[in-house]
Design a protein around this motif. Structure first.
Motif, PDB file in Angstrom:
ATOM      1  N   ARG A 226       0.822  -1.216   0.000  1.00  9.48           N
ATOM      2  CA  ARG A 226       0.000   0.000   0.000  1.00  9.48           C
ATOM      3  C   ARG A 226       0.853   1.263   0.000  1.00  9.48           C
ATOM      4  O   ARG A 226       1.684   1.447   0.885  1.00  9.48           O
ATOM      5  CB  ARG A 226      -0.926   0.003   1.213  1.00  9.48           C
ATOM      6  CG  ARG A 226      -2.019  -1.040   1.159  1.00  9.48           C
ATOM      7  CD  ARG A 226      -2.790  -1.068   2.454  1.00  9.48           C
ATOM      8  NE  ARG A 226      -1.940  -1.484   3.571  1.00  9.48           N
ATOM      9  CZ  ARG A 226      -2.323  -1.449   4.842  1.00  9.48           C
ATOM     10  NH1 ARG A 226      -3.501  -0.963   5.153  1.00  9.48           N
ATOM     11  NH2 ARG A 226      -1.512  -1.858   5.793  1.00  9.48           N
ATOM     12  N   GLY A 227       0.602   2.090  -1.017  1.00  5.15           N
ATOM     13  CA  GLY A 227       1.367   3.321  -1.111  1.00  5.15           C
ATOM     14  C   GLY A 227       0.616   4.401  -1.862  1.00  5.15           C
ATOM     15  O   GLY A 227      -0.401   4.139  -2.519  1.00  5.15           O
ATOM     16  N   TRP A 228       1.121   5.626  -1.758  1.00  5.22           N
ATOM     17  CA  TRP A 228       0.521   6.791  -2.421  1.00  5.22           C
ATOM     18  C   TRP A 228       1.614   7.632  -3.067  1.00  5.22           C
ATOM     19  O   TRP A 228       2.741   7.707  -2.559  1.00  5.22           O
ATOM     20  CB  TRP A 228      -0.239   7.651  -1.409  1.00  5.22           C
ATOM     21  CG  TRP A 228      -1.491   7.050  -0.897  1.00  5.22           C
ATOM     22  CD1 TRP A 228      -2.769   7.277  -1.322  1.00  5.22           C
ATOM     23  CD2 TRP A 228      -1.612   6.085   0.165  1.00  5.22           C
ATOM     24  NE1 TRP A 228      -3.659   6.525  -0.605  1.00  5.22           N
ATOM     25  CE2 TRP A 228      -2.982   5.782   0.314  1.00  5.22           C
ATOM     26  CE3 TRP A 228      -0.679   5.461   0.999  1.00  5.22           C
ATOM     27  CZ2 TRP A 228      -3.445   4.883   1.263  1.00  5.22           C
ATOM     28  CZ3 TRP A 228      -1.129   4.551   1.940  1.00  5.22           C
ATOM     29  CH2 TRP A 228      -2.510   4.273   2.066  1.00  5.22           C
ATOM     30  N   VAL A 229       1.272   8.271  -4.168  1.00  7.09           N
ATOM     31  CA  VAL A 229       2.113   9.306  -4.759  1.00  7.09           C
ATOM     32  C   VAL A 229       1.245  10.535  -4.960  1.00  7.09           C
ATOM     33  O   VAL A 229       0.043  10.438  -5.238  1.00  7.09           O
ATOM     34  CB  VAL A 229       2.735   8.858  -6.099  1.00  7.09           C
ATOM     35  CG1 VAL A 229       3.734   7.738  -5.886  1.00  7.09           C
ATOM     36  CG2 VAL A 229       1.659   8.446  -7.096  1.00  7.09           C
ATOM     37  N   GLY A 230       1.857  11.711  -4.806  1.00 12.50           N
ATOM     38  CA  GLY A 230       1.128  12.955  -5.006  1.00 12.50           C
ATOM     39  C   GLY A 230       1.897  13.870  -5.928  1.00 12.50           C
ATOM     40  O   GLY A 230       3.136  13.835  -5.960  1.00 12.50           O
ATOM     41  N   GLY A 231       1.160  14.692  -6.701  1.00 13.27           N
ATOM     42  CA  GLY A 231       1.844  15.541  -7.651  1.00 13.27           C
ATOM     43  C   GLY A 231       1.063  16.765  -8.063  1.00 13.27           C
ATOM     44  O   GLY A 231       0.136  17.207  -7.376  1.00 13.27           O
ATOM     45  N   ASP A 232       1.448  17.296  -9.208  1.00 14.82           N
ATOM     46  CA  ASP A 232       0.844  18.522  -9.720  1.00 14.82           C
ATOM     47  C   ASP A 232      -0.634  18.334 -10.025  1.00 14.82           C
ATOM     48  O   ASP A 232      -1.114  17.212 -10.232  1.00 14.82           O
ATOM     49  CB  ASP A 232       1.570  18.952 -10.996  1.00 14.82           C
ATOM     50  CG  ASP A 232       2.996  19.401 -10.729  1.00 14.82           C
ATOM     51  OD1 ASP A 232       3.345  19.595  -9.550  1.00 14.82           O
ATOM     52  OD2 ASP A 232       3.768  19.543 -11.700  1.00 14.82           O
ATOM     53  N   ASN A 233      -1.348  19.453 -10.055  1.00 14.24           N
ATOM     54  CA  ASN A 233      -2.768  19.476 -10.425  1.00 14.24           C
ATOM     55  C   ASN A 233      -3.632  18.608  -9.514  1.00 14.24           C
ATOM     56  O   ASN A 233      -4.643  18.046  -9.939  1.00 14.24           O
ATOM     57  CB  ASN A 233      -2.948  19.037 -11.880  1.00 14.24           C
ATOM     58  CG  ASN A 233      -2.067  19.830 -12.826  1.00 14.24           C
ATOM     59  OD1 ASN A 233      -2.090  21.054 -12.825  1.00 14.24           O
ATOM     60  ND2 ASN A 233      -1.270  19.128 -13.632  1.00 14.24           N
ATOM     61  N   GLY A 234      -3.224  18.478  -8.245  1.00 15.14           N
ATOM     62  CA  GLY A 234      -4.008  17.710  -7.287  1.00 15.14           C
ATOM     63  C   GLY A 234      -4.004  16.218  -7.517  1.00 15.14           C
ATOM     64  O   GLY A 234      -4.883  15.506  -7.014  1.00 15.14           O
ATOM     65  N   PHE A 235      -2.989  15.704  -8.232  1.00 15.20           N
ATOM     66  CA  PHE A 235      -2.967  14.261  -8.517  1.00 15.20           C
ATOM     67  C   PHE A 235      -2.574  13.459  -7.286  1.00 15.20           C
ATOM     68  O   PHE A 235      -1.546  13.708  -6.661  1.00 15.20           O
ATOM     69  CB  PHE A 235      -1.994  13.938  -9.644  1.00 15.20           C
ATOM     70  CG  PHE A 235      -1.889  12.459  -9.923  1.00 15.20           C
ATOM     71  CD1 PHE A 235      -2.851  11.834 -10.697  1.00 15.20           C
ATOM     72  CD2 PHE A 235      -0.860  11.711  -9.376  1.00 15.20           C
ATOM     73  CE1 PHE A 235      -2.771  10.459 -10.926  1.00 15.20           C
ATOM     74  CE2 PHE A 235      -0.779  10.345  -9.608  1.00 15.20           C
ATOM     75  CZ  PHE A 235      -1.741   9.723 -10.387  1.00 15.20           C
ATOM     76  N   LEU A 236      -3.421  12.489  -6.937  1.00 12.31           N
ATOM     77  CA  LEU A 236      -3.126  11.540  -5.874  1.00 12.31           C
ATOM     78  C   LEU A 236      -3.367  10.139  -6.412  1.00 12.31           C
ATOM     79  O   LEU A 236      -4.478   9.819  -6.849  1.00 12.31           O
ATOM     80  CB  LEU A 236      -4.007  11.789  -4.651  1.00 12.31           C
ATOM     81  CG  LEU A 236      -3.786  10.815  -3.470  1.00 12.31           C
ATOM     82  CD1 LEU A 236      -2.389  11.002  -2.870  1.00 12.31           C
ATOM     83  CD2 LEU A 236      -4.858  10.999  -2.398  1.00 12.31           C
ATOM     84  N   GLY A 237      -2.332   9.318  -6.409  1.00 10.71           N
ATOM     85  CA  GLY A 237      -2.458   7.941  -6.871  1.00 10.71           C
ATOM     86  C   GLY A 237      -2.241   6.969  -5.733  1.00 10.71           C
ATOM     87  O   GLY A 237      -1.389   7.180  -4.869  1.00 10.71           O
ATOM     88  N   ARG A 238      -3.031   5.906  -5.712  1.00  4.88           N
ATOM     89  CA  ARG A 238      -2.912   4.873  -4.677  1.00  4.88           C
ATOM     90  C   ARG A 238      -2.660   3.521  -5.332  1.00  4.88           C
ATOM     91  O   ARG A 238      -3.222   3.206  -6.375  1.00  4.88           O
ATOM     92  CB  ARG A 238      -4.188   4.814  -3.838  1.00  4.88           C
ATOM     93  CG  ARG A 238      -4.209   3.622  -2.853  1.00  4.88           C
ATOM     94  CD  ARG A 238      -5.405   3.620  -1.949  1.00  4.88           C
ATOM     95  NE  ARG A 238      -5.434   2.402  -1.136  1.00  4.88           N
ATOM     96  CZ  ARG A 238      -5.981   2.293   0.070  1.00  4.88           C
ATOM     97  NH1 ARG A 238      -6.552   3.356   0.612  1.00  4.88           N
ATOM     98  NH2 ARG A 238      -5.973   1.159   0.732  1.00  4.88           N
ATOM     99  N   THR A 239      -1.793   2.731  -4.699  1.00  8.94           N
ATOM    100  CA  THR A 239      -1.568   1.360  -5.134  1.00  8.94           C
ATOM    101  C   THR A 239      -1.801   0.414  -3.966  1.00  8.94           C
ATOM    102  O   THR A 239      -1.496   0.743  -2.819  1.00  8.94           O
ATOM    103  CB  THR A 239      -0.145   1.152  -5.687  1.00  8.94           C
ATOM    104  OG1 THR A 239       0.009  -0.201  -6.137  1.00  8.94           O
ATOM    105  CG2 THR A 239       0.909   1.455  -4.636  1.00  8.94           C
ATOM    106  N   ASP A 240      -2.359  -0.747  -4.261  1.00  5.33           N
ATOM    107  CA  ASP A 240      -2.536  -1.804  -3.263  1.00  5.33           C
ATOM    108  C   ASP A 240      -1.833  -3.087  -3.680  1.00  5.33           C
ATOM    109  O   ASP A 240      -2.027  -4.135  -3.061  1.00  5.33           O
ATOM    110  CB  ASP A 240      -4.030  -2.080  -3.040  1.00  5.33           C
ATOM    111  CG  ASP A 240      -4.718  -0.934  -2.315  1.00  5.33           C
ATOM    112  OD1 ASP A 240      -4.447  -0.747  -1.120  1.00  5.33           O
ATOM    113  OD2 ASP A 240      -5.502  -0.209  -2.953  1.00  5.33           O
TER     114      ASP A 240
END
Length: 328
Positions: A54-68
């Motif tokens: 389980r992890g998250w990445v965050g970036g420009d333009n409010g991008f939030l990605g999650r992986t399981d």
């Protein structure tokens, strides 16, 4: 044996050794595997993994990605913001915090849902704009966020805010500098450090009640700091700057790594092994507690903004949706 034969054999031996060295160098680099998150519409600024899955990445333009599934697939989560996400931090498996623009977001359910905890409006700062960069907790209830206050793209003050009720409310605390504060780290519930613009280095030994300026010995911007305990710490910044301390930041010693690229993140996985990343795909490794650093062969040319290790797995994220995975 004639001189020519001996000379030829020596050349062959040197060529073989060079080939062997190249092979070992290549093998050492096979751990950093780059991929691209296609749904990311800009740079990735931060990464955090709770465990191997389980992890998250965050970036420009409010991008939030999650992986399981350990980064094999990523699902975008809607945050309701277009501000760049600058930092993600989980205090435990359920409670996490996220920094985007002038807003602190919180989750209480393992990152399934995120809600706004505190937004710092220009009306609170005489029309100035707040930008938040880093969040850390020293205990279950106490946490801090750092950043800057700007008018017309010029930094006019620092901002340091804290919570003592698990992020339910946040209060501003005056810092002993008006310079931009960029990153905060805590070793335990008493000792913490902050770095930022103009060589800013600050620490607390009283659980954040008061913060004291330290002398870093540099005037360049320091983007990241990492402490393994109350004595050993590192900071990285502009023009290849690496600083090392063995006395809790009372004195900082510069370390030469032979590079000029700006370094943006540093992390040690144990007392000896550390990594640093930065602009133009720069990756450095240390195996002697940061006394020396070796530049690794670049697998990408993208700027690398953040670095995170969870046990044997390391992650670096950067420009244009790039993410690198490393297995120790």
């Amino acid at each position: 044996m004639t001189f020519q034969i001996r000379h030829s054999l020596t050349q062959c031996s040197l060529a073989f050794l060079a080939l062997l060295a190249t092979a070992f160098a290549t093998l050492a680099q096979q751990g950093w595997v780059p991929t691209k998150i296609s749904s990311a519409t800009g740079d990735l600024n931060t990464v955090f993994f709770l465990d191997s899955k389980r992890g998250w990445v965050g970036g420009d333009n409010g991008f939030l990605g999650r992986t399981d599934d350990g980064g094999r697939t990523w699902v975008r989560q809607n945050m309701g913001t277009t501000d760049a996400i600058n930092d993600i931090y989980f205090r435990d498996k359920e409670d996490g915090f996220l920094i985007a623009g002038n807003t602190i977001f919180v989750t209480r359910d393992n990152g399934t849902l995120w809600s706004e905890s505190r937004r710092f409006l220009p009306s609170e700062f005489d029309g100035a704009t707040v930008e938040l960069y880093s969040v850390r907790f020293s205990s279950k209830k106490k946490g801090w966020v750092v950043g800057s206050v700007s008018k017309r793209d010029r930094v006019i003050d620092s901002i340091l805010v804290y919570t003592d009720n698990e992020g339910e409310t946040w209060q501003r605390q005056r810092a002993p500098t008006r310079s931009e504060l960029i990153h905060i780290d805590f070793d335990d519930d008493r000792r913490g450090w902050i770095v930022g613009a103009e060589g800013t280095s600050m620490n607390t030994v009283g659980g954040g009640l008061t913060w004291n300026q330290q002398t870093s010995g540099t005037t360049v911007t320091l983007f990241h700091t990492e402490f393994r305990n109350d004595k050993k710490g590192w900071a990285v910044g502009e023009r290849g700057t690496i600083l090392r301390t063995t006395d809790g930041g009372n004195t900082w010693t510069p370390v030469t790594a032979g590079i000029r690229s700006t370094l943006l993140s540093v992390e040690f996985v144990n007392d000896d092994e550390g990594w640093a990343v930065g602009r133009a795909g720069t990756i450095l490794r240390s195996d002697d507690a940061g006394a020396s650093w070796v530049q690794q062969e670049a697998t990408v040319k993208n700027n690398l903004y953040a670095l995170h290790f969870n046990k044997k797995i390391g992650w670096a994220v950067g420009g244009n949706g790039i993410i690198l995975r490393y297995e120790r």
